[in-house]
Design an enzyme around this catalytic site. Structure first.
Site, PDB file in Angstrom:
ATOM      1  CE1 TYR A 181      -3.189  -3.018   0.700  1.00 33.88           C
ATOM      2  CE2 TYR A 181      -1.863  -3.411   2.661  1.00 33.88           C
ATOM      3  CZ  TYR A 181      -2.821  -3.825   1.759  1.00 33.88           C
ATOM      4  OH  TYR A 181      -3.412  -5.055   1.922  1.00 33.88           O
TER       5      TYR A 181
ATOM      6  CE1 TYR B 250      -7.834  -6.004   2.142  1.00 37.60           C
ATOM      7  CE2 TYR B 250      -7.405  -7.858   3.592  1.00 37.60           C
ATOM      8  CZ  TYR B 250      -7.027  -7.054   2.539  1.00 37.60           C
ATOM      9  OH  TYR B 250      -5.860  -7.320   1.861  1.00 37.60           O
TER      10      TYR B 250
ATOM     11  CG  ASP C  55     -11.940 -13.970   4.817  1.00 37.68           C
ATOM     12  OD1 ASP C  55     -11.046 -14.590   5.437  1.00 37.68           O
ATOM     13  OD2 ASP C  55     -11.695 -13.039   4.028  1.00 37.68           O
TER      14      ASP C  55
ATOM     15  CE  LYS D 213      -3.974 -10.986   7.722  1.00 37.26           C
ATOM     16  NZ  LYS D 213      -5.094 -10.771   6.790  1.00 37.26           N
TER      17      LYS D 213
END
Ligand SMILES: *Cc1c(COP(=O)(O)O)cnc(C)c1O
Length: 423
Positions: A15, A140, A240, A269
């Site tokens: 980003y 997200y 998710d 993750k």
């Protein structure tokens, strides 16, 4: 050329622009819950490497698992071949989630892509042409284009990509708070299902905590209603759990707060304890059978590094380590400390809300222009956090020492106070 100059000249960061507009800290090494910078500075890690390093860094058991595996087989293609580590890991995931069919892939975003594909194929196999997804505002789900298309449209800058992104259907995010009544979001949810169910293949949602799109904690009963509606209309529920999975909310998976089972789950993750890039998409036997026995017959996806043995072996070690630790007690204790230490932030100027659950603590400010200043203050005081916009938050390894955790939170609070004293 000094490596820092190379970084500046040639390396993209997440980003970011190239060169980076913000300062980047050179890391020399990590250990336990600490980051050591090039100049010797020691920082307590308040981010656990974007929710992934759940046991801290350089854990002897995880290091050992990798060292052992690298001598046996660092990688092997998964097309036409199989190996023990992928099977053992898949069985662990099946036992933990209650789902049946496992697709091991290389990153969270890719597991979301595979989940979306699976939902479309399932509907098609049943003779239904349904190509839309329902998602939440503030969601997200990753940065690849398919995953992005189900992320919050503003946060992920949908418009920049013009007409490239598929247009999906979004509904109002559940109201903030584990015990909020969700009155208006539930109303809109039912309306969206009624209106669009003929087009919707799946509903994708981050259960209990919306992560990178706003660090929002919400009532489990919202997701119970989602489950009910998805079942009613034969729309697949995709949970998710990439961020929430493996204990982050105090349950192994956040869906357990609501006592529901999704049709598809994505994990990433924390899966490898923060060591290797790996993610998983899991689904039910009914769904994989429906696709496999249909004319379509196959799930057309297969990354080069699918089921990488190094990643599988460290994931197995990480899950075993978690299961044999008293992780539930530890996370509960972290939650208690967050609650205690965040309380004082409530009354500060610029503070809009404080909230926490499990190993996650959040201070939401009224203004988004202090993120860098707060990060710098924390760094100077020995703490690594990376706020985004109005959200000053920390997600810690379950192995963090109590003193270190208290210091992380106190430093976040001091950083906010320091804004006040200057303006
Ligand atoms: C981080 C994240 C992803 C994307 O995972 P990557 O490994 O970064 O591709 C997807 N969904 C959620 C909820 C996440 O937190």
């Amino acid at each position: 050329m000094n490596w820092l100059e190379i970084d500046k000249k040639h390396v993209w960061h997440p980003y970011n622009s190239l060169p980076s507009k913000t300062k980047l800290l050179p890391v020399n090494r990590t250990d336990k819950t600490f980051i050591y910078l090039d100049d010797g500075t020691k920082l307590i890690d308040g981010m656990s490497s974007w929710w992934s390093a759940i046991h801290g860094y350089n854990h002897p058991k995880l290091n050992e698992a990798l060292k052992k595996q690298v001598e046996i087989m660092p990688h092997i293609m998964f097309g036409g071949l199989c190996h023990e580590k992928a099977a053992v890991l898949s069985k662990l995931l099946v036992d933990l989630t209650g789902l049946n069919s496992v697709f091991l892939c290389d990153s969270g975003s890719v597991s979301v892509e595979v989940a979306l594909k699976t939902a479309i194929l399932y509907q098609k196999a049943k003779g239904k042409e349904k190509y839309k997804f329902l998602a939440l505002n503030n969601a997200y789900h990753g940065d690849t284009l398919g995953a992005m298309s189900v992320c919050d449209q503003k946060n992920s800058m949908h418009t920049v990509y013009g007409s490239y992104l598929p247009e999906h259907i979004f509904t109002k995010e559940p109201e903030l708070g584990f015990s909020s009544d969700c009155f208006s979001s539930l109303k809109e949810l039912e309306e969206k299902f009624e209106k669009y169910h003929n087009q919707i293949a799946g509903f994708i949602i981050e259960p209990i905590v919306q992560g990178a799109g706003g660090m929002r904690i919400y009532n489990p009963k919202y997701i119970q209603k989602v489950r009910e509606l998805c079942t009613k209309y034969d729309i697949l529920l995709i949970a998710d759990e990439i961020a929430t999975g493996f204990g982050h909310t105090g349950k192994m998976f956040a869906c357990e707060h609501a006592n529901i089972k999704p049709d598809i789950m994505t994990l990433g993750k924390g899966l490898t304890g923060g060591y290797m890039t790996m993610a998983a998409m899991l689904t039910t036997k009914e769904i994989s059978d429906t696709i496999s026995n249909s004319e379509i017959g196959v799930l057309m996806h297969g990354p080069t590094f699918m089921a990488n043995p190094l990643a599988c072996s460290v994931a197995i070690a990480s899950i075993e380590l978690l299961l044999e630790s008293s992780w539930e007690k530890r996370v509960l204790n972290i939650e208690k400390i967050f609650s205690e230490e965040l309380e004082v932030a409530k009354a500060l100027p610029f503070v809009k809300d404080i909230r926490n659950i499990g190993a996650i603590g959040i201070i939401e400010l009224t203004n988004d222009s202090y993120a860098q200043e707060i990060q710098d203050f924390c760094m100077k005081n020995g703490v690594w956090i990376r706020p985004f916009g109005k959200l000053i938050y920390s997600i810690v390894a379950y192995t963090i020492e109590e003193n270190d955790l208290r210091k992380v939170i106190k430093t976040m609070v001091e950083a906010i106070k320091s804004i006040k004293s200057k303006r």
